[in-house]
Design a protein around this motif. Structure first.
Motif, PDB file in Angstrom:
ATOM      1  N   UNK A 134       0.848  -1.196   0.000  1.00 59.38           N
ATOM      2  CA  UNK A 134       0.000   0.000   0.000  1.00 59.38           C
ATOM      3  C   UNK A 134       0.882   1.242   0.000  1.00 59.38           C
ATOM      4  N   UNK A 135       0.534   2.189  -0.877  1.00 57.78           N
ATOM      5  CA  UNK A 135       1.205   3.486  -0.903  1.00 57.78           C
ATOM      6  C   UNK A 135       0.132   4.579  -0.817  1.00 57.78           C
ATOM      7  N   UNK A 136       0.285   5.450   0.176  1.00 56.51           N
ATOM      8  CA  UNK A 136      -0.646   6.558   0.376  1.00 56.51           C
ATOM      9  C   UNK A 136       0.008   7.853  -0.098  1.00 56.51           C
ATOM     10  N   UNK A 137      -0.689   8.580  -0.929  1.00 53.31           N
ATOM     11  CA  UNK A 137      -0.127   9.801  -1.514  1.00 53.31           C
ATOM     12  C   UNK A 137      -0.853  11.029  -0.968  1.00 53.31           C
ATOM     13  N   UNK A 138      -0.058  11.966  -0.428  1.00 54.26           N
ATOM     14  CA  UNK A 138      -0.603  13.104   0.310  1.00 54.26           C
ATOM     15  C   UNK A 138      -0.849  14.344  -0.540  1.00 54.26           C
ATOM     16  N   UNK A 139      -0.421  14.360  -1.803  1.00 53.57           N
ATOM     17  CA  UNK A 139      -0.482  15.582  -2.595  1.00 53.57           C
ATOM     18  C   UNK A 139      -1.861  16.189  -2.709  1.00 53.57           C
ATOM     19  N   UNK A 140      -2.896  15.349  -2.680  1.00 55.52           N
ATOM     20  CA  UNK A 140      -4.267  15.849  -2.825  1.00 55.52           C
ATOM     21  C   UNK A 140      -4.970  16.022  -1.486  1.00 55.52           C
ATOM     22  N   UNK A 150       2.562  27.876   2.120  1.00 48.47           N
ATOM     23  CA  UNK A 150       2.897  26.498   2.466  1.00 48.47           C
ATOM     24  C   UNK A 150       2.511  25.565   1.325  1.00 48.47           C
ATOM     25  N   UNK A 151       1.349  25.823   0.739  1.00 43.70           N
ATOM     26  CA  UNK A 151       0.919  25.054  -0.434  1.00 43.70           C
ATOM     27  C   UNK A 151       1.940  25.147  -1.563  1.00 43.70           C
ATOM     28  N   UNK A 152       2.476  26.322  -1.791  1.00 38.03           N
ATOM     29  CA  UNK A 152       3.474  26.499  -2.853  1.00 38.03           C
ATOM     30  C   UNK A 152       4.673  25.583  -2.604  1.00 38.03           C
ATOM     31  N   UNK A 153       5.149  25.537  -1.355  1.00 38.41           N
ATOM     32  CA  UNK A 153       6.302  24.694  -1.023  1.00 38.41           C
ATOM     33  C   UNK A 153       5.962  23.210  -1.143  1.00 38.41           C
ATOM     34  N   UNK A 154       4.748  22.838  -0.711  1.00 37.53           N
ATOM     35  CA  UNK A 154       4.380  21.424  -0.675  1.00 37.53           C
ATOM     36  C   UNK A 154       3.988  20.884  -2.047  1.00 37.53           C
ATOM     37  N   UNK A 155       3.417  21.752  -2.897  1.00 40.46           N
ATOM     38  CA  UNK A 155       2.869  21.276  -4.164  1.00 40.46           C
ATOM     39  C   UNK A 155       3.572  21.886  -5.378  1.00 40.46           C
ATOM     40  N   UNK A 167      -0.055  16.442  -8.621  1.00 39.41           N
ATOM     41  CA  UNK A 167       1.146  16.009  -7.908  1.00 39.41           C
ATOM     42  C   UNK A 167       1.002  14.561  -7.453  1.00 39.41           C
ATOM     43  N   UNK A 168      -0.173  14.210  -6.989  1.00 37.32           N
ATOM     44  CA  UNK A 168      -0.429  12.838  -6.579  1.00 37.32           C
ATOM     45  C   UNK A 168      -0.231  11.884  -7.752  1.00 37.32           C
ATOM     46  N   UNK A 169      -0.799  12.233  -8.892  1.00 33.81           N
ATOM     47  CA  UNK A 169      -0.645  11.393 -10.081  1.00 33.81           C
ATOM     48  C   UNK A 169       0.825  11.269 -10.486  1.00 33.81           C
ATOM     49  N   UNK A 170       1.549  12.372 -10.400  1.00 33.43           N
ATOM     50  CA  UNK A 170       2.978  12.388 -10.740  1.00 33.43           C
ATOM     51  C   UNK A 170       3.760  11.408  -9.856  1.00 33.43           C
TER      52      UNK A 170
END
Length: 637
Positions: free
Chosen positions: A164-170, A182-187, A227-230
């Motif tokens: 299992x891999x959980x992706x936090x981008x979304x 903060x969003x700019x740095x994270x995404x 970002x999640x898809x990437x």
């Protein structure tokens, strides 16, 4: 020297053995889960959004099976994940309210436990959030490894895996809650320019006002999902590099609906419906009853179906407590005709809603309609997008459709997803749907009673129950938990007739305290009519059960300015050892007309070192709602 004939015989034997072993290995496919946060299908390319930049998800759908009627069993993270990991529903276990910590029975294990027994290597990278005090036990039993470095690469050679891999981008923190910098740095700083979506690149959903400010915020949703898809692409590339694509079944899904106002934490279809895709390699195409290669199915599934389905794919037995159905493999179960879905609130606020859906039509029942759909939550209200929307609502600059989520709650909702995917047209009072409403209403009642839905207990009572047993086991005792009687009282909530009101008043004298609790909660929605029944309500206000006393005190001070009731509310706020009673009091006060009078008491509550974290959070929210005090910033996730 070995004769040629013997060599041929040996080689033939080895060849047969190789294919036999390969065939045996093929009976246990590798299984990869890619799980994303807080996303509705409306924002995914393969579901029709031409703006979305989701090539990896779209490719899985192009080669696999795309589900159009997949639903989470909760509308916020931890309740959904409690069902995913156990295969038991939140309304069975008592795990419906986000961030609660109640125990579950020892016989309920995380389903990867059974995969391990079947020979699988199980890994989780890395989010858990199972919403129970049993999380540590579940983690230890379920996973060979649960960490930021976990993956199939740590298994024994040739061992089948479940990874299992959980992706936090979304996640909501990225798409809505955290400040823009903060969003700019994270995404944005980690997403290639070619995959970014600009403020003017998309169509604004009708539930939002189309302004530059709103577009600036809504673009975050697209970029977070992109970002999640990437990052999903990176995992798929590693799978290919390890030559495992041809032996791995891949599941892609989101843990609940989109983290935006009206979506996440809301108990309607928009909060539950998720994107869901399964990819089958050539080796395992026979395990898809739908076919593959871009097939689309409208078959109903929900998260309670995941555990039994995976156990079936692995050839493991399915425990009796798992009531979901297997929807893949050679012995897949018959299609479900409809699903029962639940939503129970978040961050100290209870908000019981139940939904019956057949995929096309979704009927939702709100049992606490004194609150709007967009009830106050610190995690939501901290965001720029919601603060802007509340400002526009206050200034009366929203359309009728956009106002809906902020107005006093409706008791029943009926939406036609095909015609109205953003759920703007409530058909519950449309006479053309009268027969359908009546049937779904009855089906909802029957399902709640049959399943002995334990989330009709208040949080305070779930705490008390958990001292001696588990909510799961408690609900099975019909003497202590007469769910039919409790539901009868709860079903009156929001029914604003004299008949219903008089029934609620009569139920204030019922022998069962939970029946009285729902009678009191129902009165909270009756409004000005209560003035005609002042004497009856005051006579019942000194109830021996504290949750009932708190709710009636809120009513008595709100409508009658009764000073004794005010003192009950003030005293309850000071009960540091009873956090659930404090939370209930704060929730009642937030939706009370004269709540400004309690500002000094809530400020005093915040000043006390003994105040527990959740009561502190909701106290800050109260002061934000009533006084306009800015919410304290925390970077989430």
């Amino acid at each position: 020297m070995i004769p040629k004939l013997q060599v041929k015989i040996i080689l033939s034997f080895l060849t047969i053995l190789f294919f036999c072993l390969r065939a045996e290995a093929q009976q246990k496919p590798n299984i990869l889960w890619v799980v994303i946060e807080d996303t509705s299908p409306q924002f995914i390319g393969c579901y029709g959004d031409k703006t979305a930049k989701t090539p990896n998800i779209d490719e899985l759908a192009k080669k696999g099976v795309r589900f159009t009627n997949a639903f989470s069993t909760g509308t916020v993270c931890s309740p959904s994940r409690s069902t995913i990991i156990t295969g038991a529903r939140t309304f069975e276990m008592g795990t419906g309210n986000h961030r609660s910590q109640y125990p579950i029975p020892d016989f309920i294990a995380g389903f990867p436990t059974y995969l391990r027994k079947a020979g699988y290597y199980t890994s989780n990278n890395y989010k858990k959030d199972y919403n129970t005090s049993s999380q540590e036990k579940i983690t230890k039993q379920a996973w060979d490894e649960s960490s930021k470095t976990a993956g199939w690469w740590n298994r024994k050679s040739g061992q089948p895996f479940f990874a299992v891999f959980n992706f936090m981008g979304s996640h909501q923190s990225r798409t809505m809650t955290n400040p823009y910098d903060v969003y700019v740095k994270q995404v944005l700083d980690t997403l290639p320019k070619a995959l970014q979506t600009g403020d003017n690149d998309f169509k604004v959903p009708p539930i939002f006002k189309d302004t530059p400010e709103m577009r600036h915020q809504l673009a975050r949703i697209y970029n977070g999902i992109s970002l999640t898809d990437y990052n999903i692409g990176k995992i798929l590339n590693r799978l290919k590099k390890d030559n495992l694509m041809d032996s791995t079944i891949i599941f892609f899904y989101a843990d609940h609906g989109e983290a935006m106002p009206k979506g996440k934490t809301n108990g309607i279809d928009l909060g539950h419906r998720v994107p869901f895709v399964v990819y089958f390699p050539e080796m395992y195409k026979n395990l898809s009853p739908f076919g593959t290669g871009g097939v689309v199915t409208d078959q109903l599934i929900d998260f309670a179906d995941l555990a039994p389905t995976l156990l079936n794919l692995a050839g493991a037995d399915v425990p009796a407590y798992m009531h979901g159905r297997n929807f893949l493999g050679k012995n897949s179960a018959p299609e479900a005709k409809q699903l029962l879905l639940s939503s129970d609130g978040s961050e100290g606020a209870s908000n019981v809603m139940r939904t019956i859906t057949n995929g096309k039509m979704s009927y939702s029942r709100a049992f606490m309609p004194f609150m709007p759909q967009m009830f106050y939550e610190k995690y939501f209200d901290f965001s720029d997008i919601l603060q802007q929307m509340r400002k526009d609502f206050k200034n009366n600059s929203l359309s009728e459709i956009q106002k809906q989520m902020f107005e006093t709650g409706t008791t029943e909702y009926l939406y036609d997803y095909d015609k109205d995917p953003w759920q703007t047209n409530n058909l519950a009072k449309d006479p053309r749907y009268k027969n359908l409403i009546e049937k779904m209403r009855e089906d909802l009642k029957d399902s709640i009673i049959k399943n002995k839905d334990v989330m009709f207990l208040p949080g305070y009572e779930l705490d008390q129950v958990s001292k001696n047993t588990t909510p799961y086991e408690f609900r099975l005792n019909t003497k202590d938990y007469p769910i039919a009687d409790i539901y009868k009282a709860a079903s009156l909530s929001g029914i604003k007739t004299e008949t219903a009101l008089k029934q609620q008043l009569a139920l204030l004298h019922h022998a069962n305290k939970i029946v009285r609790y729902w009678a009191a909660l129902g009165l909270k929605s009756q409004g000005s009519k209560l003035q005609n029944y002042k004497k009856e309500i005051l006579n019942s206000s000194n109830d021996s059960y504290m949750p009932v006393r708190i709710i009636l005190a809120s009513i008595c001070y709100d409508h009658f300015l009764n000073q004794q009731a005010k003192q009950i509310l003030i005293k309850t706020l000071s009960l540091a050892e009873e956090e659930k009673l404090q939370l209930l009091t704060l929730q009642m006060l937030i939706y009370q007309q004269n709540n400004k009078e309690f500002i000094p008491n809530v400020e005093e509550l915040l000043a006390q070192k003994s105040t527990k974290p959740e009561a502190r959070e909701v106290s800050e929210l109260f002061l934000y709602v009533v006084k306009g005090t800015p919410l304290h910033y925390t970077t989430f996730w």
